[in-house]
Design a protein around this motif. Structure first.
Motif, mmCIF file in Angstrom:
data_model
loop_
_atom_site.group_PDB
_atom_site.id
_atom_site.type_symbol
_atom_site.label_atom_id
_atom_site.label_comp_id
_atom_site.label_asym_id
_atom_site.label_seq_id
_atom_site.Cartn_x
_atom_site.Cartn_y
_atom_site.Cartn_z
ATOM 1 N N LYS A 43 0.783 -1.186 -0.047
ATOM 2 C CA LYS A 43 -0.064 0.073 0.062
ATOM 3 C C LYS A 43 0.800 1.118 0.044
ATOM 4 C CE LYS A 43 -4.069 -1.908 2.275
ATOM 5 N NZ LYS A 43 -5.151 -1.758 3.384
ATOM 6 N N LYS A 44 1.849 1.232 0.726
ATOM 7 C CA LYS A 44 2.947 2.407 0.680
ATOM 8 C C LYS A 44 3.441 2.475 -0.519
ATOM 9 C CE LYS A 44 6.080 4.973 3.852
ATOM 10 N NZ LYS A 44 6.722 4.710 5.364
ATOM 11 N N ARG A 45 3.910 1.588 -0.953
ATOM 12 C CA ARG A 45 4.655 1.358 -2.281
ATOM 13 C C ARG A 45 3.571 1.823 -3.578
ATOM 14 N NH1 ARG A 45 9.432 -1.188 -3.247
ATOM 15 N NH2 ARG A 45 8.546 -1.863 -5.308
ATOM 16 N N PHE A 46 2.354 1.456 -3.040
ATOM 17 C CA PHE A 46 1.253 1.755 -4.174
ATOM 18 C C PHE A 46 1.347 3.388 -4.320
ATOM 19 C CE2 PHE A 46 -3.274 3.194 -4.151
ATOM 20 C CZ PHE A 46 -3.386 3.017 -5.504
ATOM 21 N N ILE A 47 1.243 3.863 -3.218
ATOM 22 C CA ILE A 47 1.229 5.500 -3.169
ATOM 23 C C ILE A 47 2.407 6.032 -3.720
ATOM 24 C CG2 ILE A 47 1.053 7.384 -1.572
ATOM 25 C CD1 ILE A 47 -0.389 5.968 0.289
ATOM 26 N N ILE A 48 3.540 5.585 -3.624
ATOM 27 C CA ILE A 48 4.808 6.097 -4.376
ATOM 28 C C ILE A 48 4.712 5.706 -5.714
ATOM 29 C CG2 ILE A 48 7.402 5.822 -4.452
ATOM 30 C CD1 ILE A 48 7.184 4.714 -1.757
ATOM 31 N N TYR A 49 4.110 4.676 -6.453
ATOM 32 C CA TYR A 49 3.988 4.454 -7.581
ATOM 33 C C TYR A 49 3.026 5.342 -8.168
ATOM 34 C CZ TYR A 49 6.736 -0.035 -8.214
ATOM 35 O OH TYR A 49 7.712 -0.900 -8.387
ATOM 36 N N GLU A 50 1.864 5.823 -7.661
ATOM 37 C CA GLU A 50 0.860 6.497 -8.262
ATOM 38 C C GLU A 50 1.579 8.028 -8.315
ATOM 39 O OE1 GLU A 50 -1.835 5.863 -9.549
ATOM 40 O OE2 GLU A 50 -2.138 3.756 -9.192
ATOM 41 N N ARG A 51 2.281 8.462 -7.298
ATOM 42 C CA ARG A 51 2.815 9.927 -7.310
ATOM 43 C C ARG A 51 3.951 9.891 -8.310
ATOM 44 N NH1 ARG A 51 5.499 10.712 -1.629
ATOM 45 N NH2 ARG A 51 6.001 12.518 -2.686
ATOM 46 N N ARG A 70 1.469 -5.417 -9.283
ATOM 47 C CA ARG A 70 0.125 -5.913 -9.287
ATOM 48 C C ARG A 70 -0.323 -7.073 -9.557
ATOM 49 N NH1 ARG A 70 -3.974 -2.740 -6.805
ATOM 50 N NH2 ARG A 70 -3.432 -0.390 -6.998
ATOM 51 N N LEU A 71 0.235 -7.578 -10.721
ATOM 52 C CA LEU A 71 0.109 -9.072 -11.080
ATOM 53 C C LEU A 71 0.545 -10.045 -9.853
ATOM 54 C CD1 LEU A 71 1.296 -9.079 -14.776
ATOM 55 C CD2 LEU A 71 -1.217 -9.475 -13.888
ATOM 56 N N GLU A 72 1.582 -9.694 -9.196
ATOM 57 C CA GLU A 72 1.911 -10.648 -8.196
ATOM 58 C C GLU A 72 0.964 -10.576 -7.040
ATOM 59 O OE1 GLU A 72 4.408 -13.472 -6.567
ATOM 60 O OE2 GLU A 72 4.495 -12.586 -8.701
ATOM 61 N N LEU A 73 0.448 -9.432 -6.807
ATOM 62 C CA LEU A 73 -0.606 -9.277 -5.657
ATOM 63 C C LEU A 73 -1.821 -10.181 -6.012
ATOM 64 C CD1 LEU A 73 -1.337 -7.826 -3.120
ATOM 65 C CD2 LEU A 73 -2.296 -6.067 -4.826
ATOM 66 N N VAL A 74 -2.353 -10.409 -7.194
ATOM 67 C CA VAL A 74 -3.604 -11.172 -7.613
ATOM 68 C C VAL A 74 -3.056 -12.559 -7.889
ATOM 69 C CG1 VAL A 74 -4.632 -9.075 -8.021
ATOM 70 C CG2 VAL A 74 -3.566 -10.156 -9.926
ATOM 71 N N ARG A 75 -1.852 -13.115 -7.819
ATOM 72 C CA ARG A 75 -1.575 -14.263 -8.193
ATOM 73 C C ARG A 75 -2.580 -15.420 -7.724
ATOM 74 N NH1 ARG A 75 2.374 -16.129 -11.183
ATOM 75 N NH2 ARG A 75 3.333 -14.307 -11.152
ATOM 76 N N THR A 86 -9.409 -4.053 -10.259
ATOM 77 C CA THR A 86 -8.464 -2.703 -10.192
ATOM 78 C C THR A 86 -7.169 -2.989 -10.931
ATOM 79 O OG1 THR A 86 -9.222 -2.769 -7.765
ATOM 80 C CG2 THR A 86 -6.972 -1.579 -8.473
ATOM 81 N N LEU A 87 -6.742 -4.359 -11.098
ATOM 82 C CA LEU A 87 -5.435 -4.710 -12.135
ATOM 83 C C LEU A 87 -5.969 -4.243 -13.554
ATOM 84 C CD1 LEU A 87 -2.988 -5.942 -12.525
ATOM 85 C CD2 LEU A 87 -3.991 -8.255 -12.843
ATOM 86 N N ASN A 88 -7.033 -4.449 -14.082
ATOM 87 C CA ASN A 88 -7.552 -4.180 -15.414
ATOM 88 C C ASN A 88 -7.532 -2.704 -15.413
ATOM 89 O OD1 ASN A 88 -7.737 -6.892 -15.729
ATOM 90 N ND2 ASN A 88 -10.081 -6.924 -15.476
ATOM 91 N N ASN A 89 -8.121 -2.210 -14.496
ATOM 92 C CA ASN A 89 -8.152 -0.469 -14.685
ATOM 93 C C ASN A 89 -6.738 -0.001 -14.562
ATOM 94 O OD1 ASN A 89 -10.949 -0.425 -14.513
ATOM 95 N ND2 ASN A 89 -11.181 -0.486 -12.412
ATOM 96 N N THR A 90 -5.827 -0.584 -13.995
ATOM 97 C CA THR A 90 -4.556 -0.079 -13.904
ATOM 98 C C THR A 90 -3.773 -0.383 -15.465
ATOM 99 O OG1 THR A 90 -4.065 -0.679 -11.519
ATOM 100 C CG2 THR A 90 -2.237 -0.342 -13.045
#
Length: 920
Positions: A43-51, A70-75, A86-90
């Motif tokens: 989640k913290k890395r998610f914020i950094i990626y989005e920024r 993201r792919l590794e998260l939903v594996r 969420t992955l598809n939207n990304t």
């Protein structure tokens, strides 16, 4: 919405935050920040990626890393989890700027395939193909084809996708055909496969050959004949049969199976029959015949089962309709099929019970197998004579078929291309008529056979001989002789001129020089003709220069036999000898050997002593012409003549000449015969000269030792001990003590029996000397001398030792040793003169015997042995044994007792013997 305190930057992150605030568009700073927070929650890395992506939306490196996480998260999550959306939207947000990156598309497409979103996946594949350049489409098509090949995808969707793909890359049509086959779309699969085969420029990316594709098409058409339409299957398979010859049998059976699937049984039988009559290999024939027989067997079995069922139905119908005999045409409830069945019941054309016909057809097929197999072999080579003979044997008991087969054979076989003997077909054809008592037609066949232009003259001669033998079997002897005269007649000059102008010389022009024909003709003349007619035939053979040594001998023996049986004064012995004379002039060795042996034996037997000088001239002439390998029997026969009818001295001269003429490997045996005959005629003393001649210059080196041993035994039997000892000493030069233990043991035994201490010491000294001389010579030189079987010259010996690596000092010593023997070689015949003790100088050499071949090394012995050798040696005197004078001494004594016989009438040998007896 409140934000958790864990998502805010920590004290350690302030440094990275300050740098990013100063330069928010630096990818390097953002990447260092992400690496530093690699252990932080997503989640913290998610914020950094989005920024970072908000600041750098066009960075492929950031998007790729973000999407991978993201792919590794939903594996491990189910596909219905909200994270997938969420992955598809990304992915969709990433493709706004990354739509030209094929890797992002592939990651997105693989994720959609796993989510089983068929429509969305198909549309996304289409979007990727529209967004990417054509050069990168191959990276999209591969997963696209895998996707549409999965189970659950509508067939129509897959077909449309494959058809679009073939427009992009037509070379992968094999994959499409494989997909069609797996999808059981037989019609389109057959059409596509036929199109591939018709394309001459097609190249298989899977390594399949045209033949393999043909086989696939044939299997497809035959197994699904009712589901494929619009294709001319018969023409397609026949085209493959004409084009591919290695699998013809399988293609024929495929075509027959196609018609069987279409329920056209008679057409299938026609295809099987056509295939068996057109294939040219036994393997293809076996494939077709096995399939054909299996088809007939199955048809017969099906018919037998249907007959059983029909019988049960008829029995049930008869029990139900018993008592009813009304007109079936008035029954309106019957169907058309039932009406036809009842109306045509009992009509022979409508009889469905053809089991007997099918059984007869099946048996006929099995019986025809040998004939059909033979036809296949004849199609391979119609000029194979042996196969035609086997075909005739198949029709034994049917003369009509045999005659037709022979007629076809003699018309088909070309004598110039025939494998085997084509004339045997004509001969067997004629013998067929002869076996059925039709000699007239047999003569017609033979008359046609002798007019055929065969490849070899011997074939035509065999036909003439068979014709004559047939006439002999039917007691027409004169007809046989007339045939031979006709066959051996020489063509006229006009015929020869006409043939020479044509340029193609038939074998009939060479027939008059056929030895086989003339041999048969002369046998007939000897049996049926007169002596004069037989002699004319023999003379004609000699004039044509086709005679063999056996013919010469037969001609001469014929004349001799007629001379012995003739009661008149006219004898033919001299004529027979003239024939022998002509034979020895015509032939050379080795062919003339039998003629000479027969001629000389017959001449000696006939004339004996009366024509001795002529016999001697014949023997001299025969010996002069004979090579060294064949001269020994002639010399023995010549010597026998001299012993029986001539002079003993001349016989000895013949033996002596023979020992010089025969090859080296026969000299020893010739000398043994010479010595035995001389001992019998002149006595044992005469053999001493022969032994000396054999040892000094007669036999080869390898046989000298054997001859010396025999000579020593002779002298020992006569009591000449010293002479025997000298012979042993001379023979020791040829006996290596390391290998010839028998020789040295024999000399040792001799000295024990007849010698003393001094002679025994002398024997030991000689043995040591010989052993030393053999030890100095390398083993390579010994092998070289054995292989050459001749004595080496001094130069050859030195060269051999140099090649063997012998030091110079040893070679110099050996050269000094061999020099005396080399200088004493005889200039006349190139052979060595050995230091042998002759019979006339025994006493003169006893005091100082010269030892030949001794070593230069001195062997010191005690002084007393030297002084004893200088003393006078007295030789004991003995009476000469009676065996010395030979076996003729008794005869001479008996002749002397008569006393009344005139010496002038005796031969030279008898006079010499009488004079010797009187002196003794």
């Amino acid at each position: 919405m409140s934000i958790s305190q864990d998502l805010y930057p920590s004290q350690e992150d302030l440094l990275y935050e300050e740098e990013i605030l100063r330069n928010p568009f630096s990818l390097k700073l953002w990447w260092r920040y992400l690496i530093a927070k690699s252990d932080a929650p997503f989640k913290k890395r998610f914020i950094i990626y989005e920024r970072a992506l908000k600041a750098l939306p066009g960075s492929y490196k950031l998007w790729h890393a973000y999407l991978r996480e993201r792919l590794e998260l939903v594996r491990n999550l189910p596909i219905t989890h909200p994270q997938y959306e969420t992955l598809n939207n990304t992915f969709e947000r990433a493709l706004i700027t990354m739509h030209k990156m094929p890797r992002i598309w592939i990651m997105y497409l693989n994720s959609l395939v796993e989510q089983k979103l068929i429509t969305r996946t198909r549309r996304t594949f289409d979007r990727a193909l529209c967004a990417l350049p054509v050069t990168q489409h191959d990276r999209i098509w591969e997963p696209y084809l895998r996707f549409v090949s999965q189970k659950g995808i509508p067939i129509e969707t897959s077909l449309r996708v494959y058809r679009r793909y073939l427009k992009f890359d037509p070379t992968h049509i094999e994959d499409f055909i494989e997909f069609l086959v797996n999808s059981e779309l037989w019609q389109e699969a057959a059409e596509r496969l036929a199109g591939v085969l018709n394309d001459d420029q097609f190249f298989s990316i899977k390594g399949k050959t045209k033949h393999g594709l043909w086989v696939e098409l044939c299997d497809l058409l035959t197994k699904h004949a009712t589901e494929v339409s619009g294709l001319n299957v018969d023409a397609i398979i026949r085209g493959g049969i004409r084009k591919f010859t290695d699998e013809v049998g399988r293609l024929w059976t495929s075509l027959a199976d196609y018609y069987i699937q279409r329920n056209l049984m008679e057409k299938a039988r026609d295809i099987f029959e056509e295939g068996m009559t057109t294939v040219v290999t036994v393997r293809d024939f076996s494939v077709i015949f096995d399939a054909y027989s299996q088809f007939e067997d199955s048809m017969l079995a099906v018919k037998m089962e249907s007959i059983g069922e029909d019988d049960e139905e008829e029995e049930n119908g008869a029990s139900e309709n018993s008592g009813e005999d009304e007109d079936v045409r008035l029954d309106l409830n019957l169907s058309i099929s039932m009406l036809e069945k009842k109306l045509l019941k009992g009509f022979w054309l409508n009889d469905v019970n053809d089991a007997d016909l099918r059984l007869a057809r099946f048996e006929h097929l099995i019986d025809r197998r040998p004939e059909l197999a033979n036809s296949v072999l004849l199609r391979q080579n119609p000029h194979n004579v042996e196969q035609w003979h086997r075909r005739v044997k198949l029709f034994e008991g049917n003369p009509t078929r045999q005659i037709l087969t022979y007629t076809e054979a003699v018309r088909t076989v070309d004598p110039m291309k025939a494998v085997g003997k084509p004339h045997t077909l004509w001969v067997a054809f004629a013998k067929l008529y002869e076996s059925h008592k039709d000699v007239a037609n047999a003569r017609v066949i033979f008359d046609k056979a002798v007019q055929v232009n065969y490849k070899a003259v011997d074939n035509l001669a065999s036909v003439w001989c068979e014709w004559a033998e047939m006439e002999l079997r039917h007691k027409d002897f004169q007809g046989a002789l007339d045939l031979m005269r006709r066959a051996t007649a020489e063509p006229s000059v006009e015929v020869k001129r006409r043939v020479a102008a044509d340029g193609n010389v038939p074998v009939q022009m060479k027939l008059h020089k056929s030895l086989r024909l003339w041999t048969f003709y002369v046998d007939l003349e000897e049996s049926l003709g007169t002596l004069e007619s037989t002699r004319q035939v023999y003379e004609r053979i000699l004039d044509l220069r086709i005679a063999t040594p056996q013919i010469i001998i037969n001609y001469a023996m014929l004349l001799e036999a007629r001379s012995e049986t003739s009661s008149t004064e006219h004898k033919y012995f001299e004529d027979a000898f003239k024939v022998y004379e002509r034979g020895v002039k015509i032939f050379k060795y080795p062919h003339v050997k039998d003629i000479w042996v027969t001629y000389l034996s017959k001449f000696v037997k006939r004339y004996g002593k009366s024509k001795l000088e002529r016999a001697r001239e014949l023997f001299e002439h025969a010996i002069e012409q004979a090579p060294a390998e064949a001269v020994k029997p002639l010399y023995l026969q010549y010597a026998k003549l001299e012993e029986d009818y001539g002079l003993a001295k001349r016989a000895m001269n013949v033996y002596d000449q023979a020992t010089k003429s025969v090859p080296d490997n026969e000299k020893l045996s010739m000398y043994e015969i010479y010595i035995s005959r001389a001992a019998e005629i002149f006595g044992v003393p005469k053999t001493r000269d022969i032994y000396e001649q054999a040892i000094t210059s007669g036999v080869p080196d390898k046989d000298v030792k054997t001859m010396c041993l025999k000579y020593a035994e002779l002298e020992k039997s006569l009591g000449e001990i010293d002479r025997a000892r000298e012979i042993y000493r001379h023979a020791s030069n040829f006996a290596d003590p390391r290998t010839d233990a028998d020789f040295w043991s024999g000399w040792h035994q001799f000295e024990v029996q007849h010698g003393n201490e001094d002679t025994f010491r002398d024997m030991l000294r000689t043995k040591r000397s010989v052993l030393a001389s053999y030890s100095q010579t390398p083993a390579i030189l010994q092998e070289y001398m054995i292989q050459k079987d001749q004595r080496l010259t001094l130069e050859e010996t030195v060269d051999t030792l140099k090649r063997a690596g012998v030091p110079e000092d040893e070679m110099a010593a050996l050269e000094r040793q061999l020099a005396p023997s080399a200088n004493s070689a005889t200039a006349k015949d190139g052979k060595r003169t050995l230091g042998f003790v002759s019979a006339g100088v025994v006493e003169s050499q006893l005091d100082g015997v010269k030892k030949v071949g001794t070593n230069n090394e001195d062997i010191e012995l005690p002084d007393e042995s030297d002084s004893e050798e200088e003393e006078k040696i007295e030789v004991a005197q003995k009476d000469v044994p009676a065996a010395v004078f030979g076996g003729l001494a008794q005869k001479r004594a008996a002749d002397g007792e008569k006393g009344g016989e005139d010496d002038s009438r005796l031969g030279a040998l008898e006079r010499i013997k009488r004079q010797r007896m009187s002196n003794s």
